[in-house]
Design a protein around this motif. Structure first.
Motif, PDB file in Angstrom:
ATOM      1  N   ALA A  54      55.697  18.595  29.463  1.00  0.00           N
ATOM      2  CA  ALA A  54      56.987  19.250  29.711  1.00  0.00           C
ATOM      3  C   ALA A  54      56.943  19.997  31.043  1.00  0.00           C
ATOM      4  O   ALA A  54      56.039  20.790  31.285  1.00  0.00           O
ATOM      5  CB  ALA A  54      57.314  20.210  28.580  1.00  0.00           C
ATOM      6  N   GLN A  55      57.911  19.747  31.900  1.00  0.00           N
ATOM      7  CA  GLN A  55      57.896  20.328  33.242  1.00  0.00           C
ATOM      8  C   GLN A  55      59.058  21.265  33.524  1.00  0.00           C
ATOM      9  O   GLN A  55      59.032  22.021  34.490  1.00  0.00           O
ATOM     10  CB  GLN A  55      57.914  19.197  34.286  1.00  0.00           C
ATOM     11  CG  GLN A  55      56.686  18.300  34.244  1.00  0.00           C
ATOM     12  CD  GLN A  55      55.400  19.059  34.501  1.00  0.00           C
ATOM     13  OE1 GLN A  55      55.320  19.893  35.401  1.00  0.00           O
ATOM     14  NE2 GLN A  55      54.367  18.801  33.703  1.00  0.00           N
ATOM     15  N   SER A  56      60.117  21.229  32.698  1.00  0.00           N
ATOM     16  CA  SER A  56      61.274  22.076  32.973  1.00  0.00           C
ATOM     17  C   SER A  56      60.915  23.548  32.797  1.00  0.00           C
ATOM     18  O   SER A  56      59.943  23.902  32.123  1.00  0.00           O
ATOM     19  CB  SER A  56      62.435  21.713  32.045  1.00  0.00           C
ATOM     20  OG  SER A  56      62.154  22.127  30.717  1.00  0.00           O
ATOM     21  N   LYS A  57      61.710  24.409  33.403  1.00  0.00           N
ATOM     22  CA  LYS A  57      61.467  25.843  33.326  1.00  0.00           C
ATOM     23  C   LYS A  57      61.524  26.332  31.880  1.00  0.00           C
ATOM     24  O   LYS A  57      60.680  27.119  31.440  1.00  0.00           O
ATOM     25  CB  LYS A  57      62.504  26.586  34.174  1.00  0.00           C
ATOM     26  CG  LYS A  57      62.281  28.085  34.250  1.00  0.00           C
ATOM     27  CD  LYS A  57      63.304  28.745  35.164  1.00  0.00           C
ATOM     28  CE  LYS A  57      63.080  30.258  35.225  1.00  0.00           C
ATOM     29  NZ  LYS A  57      64.071  30.918  36.130  1.00  0.00           N
ATOM     30  N   LYS A  58      62.519  25.836  31.120  1.00  0.00           N
ATOM     31  CA  LYS A  58      62.652  26.234  29.715  1.00  0.00           C
ATOM     32  C   LYS A  58      61.468  25.759  28.892  1.00  0.00           C
ATOM     33  O   LYS A  58      60.974  26.482  28.026  1.00  0.00           O
ATOM     34  CB  LYS A  58      63.951  25.680  29.141  1.00  0.00           C
ATOM     35  CG  LYS A  58      65.205  26.424  29.583  1.00  0.00           C
ATOM     36  CD  LYS A  58      66.436  25.908  28.859  1.00  0.00           C
ATOM     37  CE  LYS A  58      67.674  26.694  29.248  1.00  0.00           C
ATOM     38  NZ  LYS A  58      68.881  26.190  28.528  1.00  0.00           N
ATOM     39  N   ALA A  59      61.023  24.522  29.162  1.00  0.00           N
ATOM     40  CA  ALA A  59      59.899  23.974  28.397  1.00  0.00           C
ATOM     41  C   ALA A  59      58.619  24.745  28.687  1.00  0.00           C
ATOM     42  O   ALA A  59      57.821  25.010  27.781  1.00  0.00           O
ATOM     43  CB  ALA A  59      59.717  22.498  28.728  1.00  0.00           C
ATOM     44  N   ARG A  60      58.422  25.123  29.941  1.00  0.00           N
ATOM     45  CA  ARG A  60      57.217  25.894  30.286  1.00  0.00           C
ATOM     46  C   ARG A  60      57.256  27.270  29.642  1.00  0.00           C
ATOM     47  O   ARG A  60      56.233  27.783  29.175  1.00  0.00           O
ATOM     48  CB  ARG A  60      57.078  26.015  31.809  1.00  0.00           C
ATOM     49  CG  ARG A  60      56.709  24.711  32.511  1.00  0.00           C
ATOM     50  CD  ARG A  60      56.188  24.978  33.910  1.00  0.00           C
ATOM     51  NE  ARG A  60      57.173  25.669  34.736  1.00  0.00           N
ATOM     52  CZ  ARG A  60      58.084  25.054  35.474  1.00  0.00           C
ATOM     53  NH1 ARG A  60      58.148  23.731  35.476  1.00  0.00           N
ATOM     54  NH2 ARG A  60      58.918  25.757  36.214  1.00  0.00           N
TER      55      ARG A  60
END
Length: 308
Positions: free
Chosen positions: A14-20
């Protein structure tokens, strides 16, 4: 090795800001519980690679493809909780998580969910929903509305746990788990039950059957009296273990999940609830109250199946 273990299932790619951010929250919660319970911490990352591509090493393992990435991840997890173990696997995330559950037999599984909007707003996401249906272990869910404020909200005061019970055997494991957790963490417990849903359904039956209303009120009163008696017995069980417990009986006709959200504004750190067991071949959904609570809760929710 500790006798208690926690398995964290997360998405390494996961690379999105929310996923991180969700991954950071998952690690933080899992680390806190590991310290509270003196537990071994296992992190599982499963690459969702189709079987045909896994055969013959058409796609090499993540360790081989990006050793720098996995080395960095191992270092991060070790810094969070010394002795943490990282498990990398490939395949169907649901099946692999269930395989690792059998292999490790953890005392708690920790996972996150983003949820969905629109017509599917009460859908947790395929992996989270399926694991909650099929896992036999307690599962802690971090929903999309989890607040990343310090956990617990007041470290000096200890955990505040909201225990939801339907006063049937479906809640027995959740009640026993909460007693054990409260003993280990010196938590304060609120035992909550609602008679609103059964009363609402009873009113509908009476309205459709044209049964005299005076007999309905008698039935309603019996439901309330029974709930009070059962709540008192369950509170006594907690007090026998030296635990701090209070009861909250909801008597109005309303969606229980909405009552739960209102109650959470009182400053709880954790929700614990049970679900009814289903035949695995016939299980097609997670109970609507459990699902809605996981999706809307601002605190972690631990779900326990009614039987192991």
């Amino acid at each position: 090795m500790a006798s208690v273990s926690i398995l964290v299932a997360d998405d390494i790619m996961a690379q999105s800001k929310k996923a991180r951010k969700r991954s950071d929250d998952l690690r933080s919660i899992a680390t806190h519980f590991a310290r509270l319970l003196k537990a071994d911490l296992h992190f599982l990352y499963v690459e969702d690679i189709p079987e045909r591509l896994r055969k013959g090493d058409k796609i090499k393992s993540l360790d081989q493809r990006n050793p720098q990435m996995t080395a960095k991840l191992r270092a991060e997890l070790e810094a969070l909780n010394p002795g943490s173990e990282l498990h990398l696997d490939r395949g169907n995330p649901i099946l692999k998580a269930l395989e690792w559950e059998i292999k490790l037999n953890p005392d708690l599984i920790v996972l996150g969910t983003r949820g969905h909007k629109g017509l599917s707003k009460f859908f947790l996401g395929s992996v989270a929903e399926e694991l909650l249906r099929r896992s036999r272990r307690p599962v802690l869910v971090l929903g999309p509305h989890y607040s990343s404020a310090e956990f617990p909200a007041n470290p000096r005061a200890g955990l505040r746990i909201l225990l939801l019970s339907d006063l049937t055997s479906a809640s027995s494991r959740a009640e026993a788990y909460t007693r054990k957790l409260a003993q280990k963490t010196k938590a304060r417990v609120t035992l909550m039950h609602s008679v609103g849903d059964p009363i609402m359904r009873l009113r509908q039956i009476y309205a459709q059957s044209r049964i005299p209303m005076y007999s309905l009120e008698k039935e309603v009163q019996e439901i309330k009296d029974f709930a009070r008696i059962q709540m008192k017995k369950k509170m006594e069980r907690f007090k026998e273990d030296g635990l701090t417990v209070q009861a909250k009986l909801i008597e109005h006709d309303r969606d229980l999940a909405d009552d739960i959200q209102d109650e959470l504004t009182e400053g709880y750190d954790l929700v614990v609830m049970g679900t009814h067991a289903h035949n695995r071949l016939l299980t097609v959904f997670l109970g609507s109250t459990s699902r809605k609570t996981c999706l809307l809760s601002s605190v972690p929710v631990i779900i326990l199946p009614s039987s192991s």
